[in-house]
Every structure is written in structure tokens, then in C-alpha cells.
Design a protein around this motif. Sequence first.
Motif, PDB file in Angstrom:
ATOM      1  N   ASP A   1       0.812  -1.210   0.000  1.00  0.00           N
ATOM      2  CA  ASP A   1       0.000   0.000   0.000  1.00  0.00           C
ATOM      3  C   ASP A   1       0.849   1.266   0.000  1.00  0.00           C
ATOM      4  O   ASP A   1       0.407   2.318  -0.455  1.00  0.00           O
ATOM      5  CB  ASP A   1      -0.924  -0.008   1.216  1.00  0.00           C
TER       6      ASP A   1
ATOM      7  N   LYS B   1       1.286   2.923  -3.520  1.00  0.00           N
ATOM      8  CA  LYS B   1       0.121   3.272  -4.349  1.00  0.00           C
ATOM      9  C   LYS B   1       0.278   4.618  -5.039  1.00  0.00           C
ATOM     10  O   LYS B   1      -0.367   4.869  -6.068  1.00  0.00           O
ATOM     11  CB  LYS B   1      -1.151   3.237  -3.508  1.00  0.00           C
TER      12      LYS B   1
ATOM     13  N   THR C   1      -4.001  -1.813  -9.903  1.00  0.00           N
ATOM     14  CA  THR C   1      -3.651  -0.578  -9.216  1.00  0.00           C
ATOM     15  C   THR C   1      -2.156  -0.624  -8.922  1.00  0.00           C
ATOM     16  O   THR C   1      -1.544  -1.706  -8.903  1.00  0.00           O
ATOM     17  CB  THR C   1      -4.415  -0.436  -7.900  1.00  0.00           C
TER      18      THR C   1
ATOM     19  N   ALA D   1      -0.602  -0.390  -6.117  1.00  0.00           N
ATOM     20  CA  ALA D   1      -0.334  -1.234  -4.954  1.00  0.00           C
ATOM     21  C   ALA D   1      -0.481  -2.718  -5.301  1.00  0.00           C
ATOM     22  O   ALA D   1       0.336  -3.552  -4.889  1.00  0.00           O
ATOM     23  CB  ALA D   1      -1.267  -0.864  -3.809  1.00  0.00           C
TER      24      ALA D   1
END
Length: 433
Positions: A315, A318, A362, A364
Motif C-alpha cells: 500500500d 500506491k 492498481t 499497490a
Amino acid sequence: MTSALTGFTVPQFSEFDPPVAGEGSLDPMGLGAISEKLSDKLVPDFRARMTRFRLMTAMAVGSIVCDDFESTRAADGVTTPQIAFEWIVLEAFARSSKSALRGVPGMQKARAVVGRRDRLSANSYLKGPSVFGFHGVYKPLAKTLDIVTSSLTAGSQQTALVSMWEREANLPGFVDETAGTDGGELRRDLRNALRRSFESSRCDVAPTGRTVGTLAQALDPDGPGAGERSLLRGLSEERHPLRSELARLLEPSLDDETLTESDVISEIVRASSPALRETINAVIAYENFARYLDTCFRTVCHVSYSLGTTPLKADALKHDPTFVRAAGNLPALHKRAFETLSATTGTVEFDARFTGFADEHTPADLAQLVLNHHGAIQASKPPLGKRPWFEPYKNGWLVRPGHEERTRPSLDGPFIHPIRINALRRFLRDTAV
């Protein structure tokens, strides 16, 4: 008092060879195999390590000296006549050559051994000399040009090449071992040195004198004559029409040593025939995909390194600019690579290994996919798998010591794999008449 070690024989160990790379440090994303297959198609029989093509003449000379040798292994049980001849050539270079001789396989080892007043042997020479010595490196091309056979005996072009060499080196009589000639005497001296080396399992050519001096000068990698260069060039042009076309397209760029392989190949693609262009397009498309994927992985290494002992979590990437850009471009790069590979080497391996990167993710999720892919690649490496570059820690990862990336890698730049264009360009320079 009798020592407990009486009668104990100290084992003979070979000189330490540093490993080529640490555990699992080669090809962490499994990108190299397909690049090798494409290079085989683009520049067949060449290898990226080939930079001294006159060593094929040394192989031809050696095949004559070794031709009637009665034994296939020296007293050490491992050394072949060709490797023993390689010792003699390299010691001659190390003792008598005035050239820098960069890029000669085994040369650094030979200089170190001579520098400490030792002799080359199975213990002091390369690990795996049949692969990493000059016979091993140049064998694929020398075999295709019929200079030697797969067993390193005389090929159909051996006599023509050595005859040209002896003429231009002013060593008449070498091929026929004519008594009373400089060439005949050199052949006799080399055969005797080879026999002594076989019996002692170490290089046993006289360290000074006529043999090493003559050999170093006559086989100087920088010194082939015009006839020898022309013969090598002609043999290459007779094989592989696409490689010959590629060679012609490379000729105008030979004097510019600042060009990268990606620069060169991008310049010639439009002038290529449809068949050659198909392969070039596949190389470009695959290497563009490979650079993105490799950069993503090394970015994770860099970010983890910059965090110190703080565990990295997907995360946290990201908003990372590399992963944001890669998440937008990788599906298209994957598609282009798949399409071009389908027309050249096939897509079975590419599809099996990289299919997860065809989908949109995405940033992440892409980071997590990259790490998962790396783990799978490491686990699949023979014989029993390799450790990943990351250790799990507190629901995240820490990059292992030795695998840090201290500077942020870039998605832009040259190809990450050698595609043998530089080797072919060097061959063309070395054989120019």
C-alpha cells in the motif's frame, strides 16, 4: 611423540574463484531466458561475451597441435588437450604480449598466476574452463564457421585459416610441420610443451624464449592480417542470410562506440527486410516489457532500502511514480510483446510466466504481484530453489542485505539484456579489410 596426523594426506584444493553472483541474484524476475532465445534468432551463434574473434584462429592452431595427441585427459584426469593448449597460449600472452588484451577469457587469471610465479593448471585456472575459457566461449561460432568440430577437432576450414595465418605471421611450414622452417619448429615446440603439460598437469612451456614470444606475437588478438580477416568475414557471410543482412545494416554505425544496442537496433529496423524486421520488433517489444518489469522490482528494492528497518507494504507504493506509470503502461507492453513473440519464438513460455501482467492493476496491487512473481521465480530455480531477495517482517518486507538498490531505477533507458548486437559489431570491426 608420533603426530596423530602421520600418514594424513592434505587434500589439493583449487584456487578460490569468486562466485559469479550471490544466491538468487541472477535474473530475479525470470526475464533472461526469452531474451536469450530472441538473441539466438537475431544473431545466431554469437554470444555477448565474444569480443576477441581472433581467438578462433588460436583454436584452429590448437586443433592442429592437439590433432594426433594420444590421450584425451591429462594426468590430473580432467584437463583436455585443448585446455592445456589454452594454458600455453594464455601464459604466452601474460609473459610476452605488449597488448592490454582486455576481453580474453582467462586472461585475468593467467596474469595473476604468472604474477606470483606460478603456472596454470586445473587448480589455478578457471572453474569450468570448457565453458568459460576461450575454447568454450567461441566454440558455437567456430563450429558454425567449420573452423572446428563439436569436439574441437579440425573443421573443414581449419587448414585454410591456419595456412593464411602462417603465411601472414611469417611462419611457413606450420601446417605441414616442415623441418627446418620457423613454422615447423614452432609446431614441434608446441607439441612438446603440450606433452610435458599433460604429464605434469600444469603448463610446462618454457616461460621465456622463442616459443612464448613467437606465439604471443603471432596470435595477438589485435593483430590479424588482411587475409585472415577477410577469410573470417567471408565464412560468416556464407551462413545465416538474416545475420548477414543485419551485418550489412550495422556497417554504417561501426565507428560510433557510444551507441547502445537499443539505439542501434532502433535505427536499422525501418531498413530491414520483413523477415528481419519481424525479429527486431519482437526484441524491441520484449525488452521494453522486460525493462518495465525489472524496474518495478528494483524500485521495491530501492524503497525498502530507503525505509531502513521499517517494513515495506504494498500500500505504501500506491502513489509511487514508477508504479503509477507502470500500472498504466504494462498491459499494453505485455500485449505488444505477446503479439510479436507469436510470430517469432512463440508465446508458450511468455504466457506461462507473465500472463498476470496482461491485466490492469492498481499500483499497490502491481507491487504485490511483482513480489509474488519474484518469489515464484526464485522457488523454481534449480536445484532446490533460491531464497527471495526479501524477508517477511511485521506484515511487510525487508530487502535482504546485498540486494539493496541505493539509487532509484528508471523506466526509461537501454535494454536490460545484451542482445549480441555489440558482439556482431565488434566482429565486423575485427574482420574489416
